[in-house]
Design a protein around this motif. Structure first.
Motif, short mmCIF file in Angstrom:
data_model
loop_
_atom_site.label_atom_id
_atom_site.label_comp_id
_atom_site.label_asym_id
_atom_site.label_seq_id
_atom_site.Cartn_x
_atom_site.Cartn_y
_atom_site.Cartn_z
N ALA A 16 37.80 31.91 -10.16
CA ALA A 16 37.96 31.31 -8.84
C ALA A 16 39.43 31.24 -8.46
O ALA A 16 40.30 31.03 -9.29
CB ALA A 16 37.37 29.90 -8.85
N VAL A 17 39.70 31.38 -7.16
CA VAL A 17 41.07 31.44 -6.66
C VAL A 17 41.73 30.08 -6.78
O VAL A 17 41.16 29.08 -6.36
CB VAL A 17 41.06 31.89 -5.19
CG1 VAL A 17 42.46 31.91 -4.63
CG2 VAL A 17 40.41 33.26 -5.06
N GLN A 191 33.15 22.94 -5.81
CA GLN A 191 34.05 24.09 -5.74
C GLN A 191 35.50 23.65 -5.83
O GLN A 191 36.32 24.31 -6.50
CB GLN A 191 33.82 24.85 -4.43
CG GLN A 191 34.61 26.13 -4.32
CD GLN A 191 34.18 27.17 -5.34
OE1 GLN A 191 33.17 27.82 -5.19
NE2 GLN A 191 34.97 27.32 -6.40
N SER A 194 36.35 22.88 -9.41
CA SER A 194 36.38 24.11 -10.19
C SER A 194 37.70 24.86 -9.97
O SER A 194 38.31 25.37 -10.91
CB SER A 194 35.20 25.01 -9.83
OG SER A 194 33.97 24.38 -10.15
N LEU A 195 38.12 24.92 -8.71
CA LEU A 195 39.39 25.56 -8.39
C LEU A 195 40.55 24.85 -9.07
O LEU A 195 41.44 25.48 -9.67
CB LEU A 195 39.61 25.59 -6.88
CG LEU A 195 38.72 26.51 -6.05
CD1 LEU A 195 38.89 26.21 -4.57
CD2 LEU A 195 39.02 27.96 -6.34
N SER A 222 35.03 26.26 -0.62
CA SER A 222 34.21 27.46 -0.82
C SER A 222 34.77 28.64 -0.05
O SER A 222 34.72 29.79 -0.52
CB SER A 222 32.76 27.20 -0.41
OG SER A 222 32.67 26.86 0.95
N TRP A 224 37.99 29.01 0.63
CA TRP A 224 39.19 29.37 -0.13
C TRP A 224 38.80 30.30 -1.29
O TRP A 224 39.41 31.34 -1.51
CB TRP A 224 39.85 28.10 -0.66
CG TRP A 224 41.22 28.29 -1.23
CD1 TRP A 224 41.60 29.17 -2.20
CD2 TRP A 224 42.41 27.56 -0.88
NE1 TRP A 224 42.93 29.04 -2.48
CE2 TRP A 224 43.46 28.06 -1.67
CE3 TRP A 224 42.68 26.54 0.02
CZ2 TRP A 224 44.76 27.57 -1.61
CZ3 TRP A 224 43.97 26.04 0.10
CH2 TRP A 224 45.00 26.55 -0.70
N ALA A 225 37.75 29.92 -2.03
CA ALA A 225 37.34 30.71 -3.19
C ALA A 225 36.82 32.08 -2.78
O ALA A 225 37.06 33.07 -3.48
CB ALA A 225 36.26 29.96 -3.96
N ARG A 226 36.15 32.17 -1.65
CA ARG A 226 35.49 33.43 -1.30
C ARG A 226 36.33 34.33 -0.42
O ARG A 226 36.30 35.56 -0.56
CB ARG A 226 34.15 33.13 -0.61
CG ARG A 226 33.29 34.38 -0.42
CD ARG A 226 31.87 34.00 -0.08
NE ARG A 226 31.03 35.17 0.08
CZ ARG A 226 30.43 35.83 -0.90
NH1 ARG A 226 30.62 35.44 -2.15
NH2 ARG A 226 29.67 36.89 -0.67
#
Length: 369
Positions: A16-17, A191, A194-195, A222, A224-226
């Motif tokens: 994840a970013v 999320q 997790s990040l 989410s 940001w991550a995707r």
């Protein structure tokens, strides 16, 4: 702001970013010492450590994401309930008049236009590169960043962890879609943690909107991550401090939500009163559902270049208070703009601001007012 939230895909990935730093391999993490003690907090801003449902969520999250359970419990336990946030999520009372002209005037105004010109001039190369690589016009990107945060001037000052925890565990029951929205914010909290865990960043540090949106483009975790990208080539993604990363990430977001390069966002439309069926035309709301011919059969005649358009359209109604509404025929690209915020008023404000900034720079736009 990305901040106004719609359902987003929750991206679950070990890579994840990171929120603000280059990812590092995590191990056991100490909880940052910046969190205040419960004893000093007023009763109305309690910590979630005392909530069994929040602690159960923490345990479940740690298991799902293979995170350190003690770290997750400690972080969620020190998230603070923000009593003002649930009230801000409630929709306007029924019967509240909408006014497109007034809404437009909030965003298409001299201060924001001047700031947009400065931002465009300062970041002309990045904007041109984003348009070339993604096919998203520069004025649309400029419009988004101007409406969302006035080009980084108003990114929000609420601790993101607190906002997300409040909406995850205390979303207002009076909201018509309370269960759906609470589930959405639980996903965003998951999320976010997790990040933070995988990037070894401090989960108590990021500030954003009351809904937990972050940075110049107000991305939810989410998103940001995707969709966030390292557009400046620094080796990490920084939507708070890098205008280039924000520009590239907005373009990435639009392509991910169906933007079609070269397609206008909307066309002018006029009515044939003898066969006008507004109820049928407005029933799909902002979802493109009609061909030019089927709109004409219901009394809405698409004009200009739209008369030869072969795709689907939506009749977009913009109320003007006590005056007659304004109407346009929205394309799939208009719908793509509403994926940032599920509102035709928001989408038109983004388009209009981008056009106004382009005009102030002496530029041109493909999208009609």
């Amino acid at each position: 702001m990305p901040h106004f939230l719609r359902f987003a895909l929750i991206f679950i990935a070990c890579c994840a970013v990171p929120i603000s730093a280059t990812a590092k391999k995590p191990s056991k993490r100490p909880v940052p010492a910046a969190a205040e003690a419960e004893a000093s907090a007023p009763a109305e801003s309690r910590l979630y450590a005392s909530r069994p449902d929040a602690m159960q969520f923490a345990d479940d999250l740690a298991q799902r994401r293979d995170l350190d359970p003690a770290w997750v419990r400690a972080v969620i336990g020190r998230a603070r309930f923000l009593p003002q946030v649930p009230r801000l999520m409630l929709p306007a009372p029924r019967g509240t008049a909408k006014n497109w002209r007034a809404y437009r005037a909030r965003f298409v105004e001299p201060v924001r236009i001047r700031a947009g010109v400065r931002f465009w001039n300062d970041n002309a190369a990045a904007l041109a590169r984003a348009e070339q690589e993604y096919g998203v016009p520069q004025d649309i990107i400029v419009g988004i960043l101007g409406v969302e945060t006035l080009y980084g001037q108003h990114m929000g000052n609420i601790r993101v962890l607190d906002a997300l925890a409040t909406l995850a565990f205390d979303f207002p029951e009076a909201h018509p879609r309370a269960a759906e929205r609470q589930a959405y914010f639980r996903g965003e909290l998951e999320q976010f943690l997790s990040l933070a865990h995988r990037s070894s960043s401090d989960p108590f540090e990021p500030r954003g909107s009351y809904a937990g949106a972050m940075g110049l483009p107000q991305f939810m975790p989410s998103s940001w991550a995707r969709w966030a990208v390292d557009f400046d080539g620094s080796g990490h993604i920084d939507l708070f401090g890098s205008a280039e990363d924000a520009i590239g990430s907005v373009a990435s977001y639009f392509i991910g939500h169906g933007w079609q390069p070269g397609l206008p966002t909307h066309f002018p439309v006029r009515f044939d009163a003898t066969r006008l069926d507004l109820d049928a035309l407005l029933a799909p709301d902002i979802l493109p559902s009609f061909s030019v011919a089927s709109m004409a059969a219901r009394g809405a005649l698409v004009e200009g270049a739209g008369a030869a358009y072969g795709g689907k359209l939506a009749l977009i109604e913009l109320e003007n208070g006590g005056d007659a509404p304004s109407f346009v025929a929205g394309t799939d690209n208009f719908y793509a703009v509403t994926r940032y915020n599920w509102s035709s008023y928001y989408a038109m404000a983004v388009i209009a601001l981008g056009q106004a900034v382009a005009a102030a720079r002496g530029g041109e736009s493909l999208r009609g007012q």
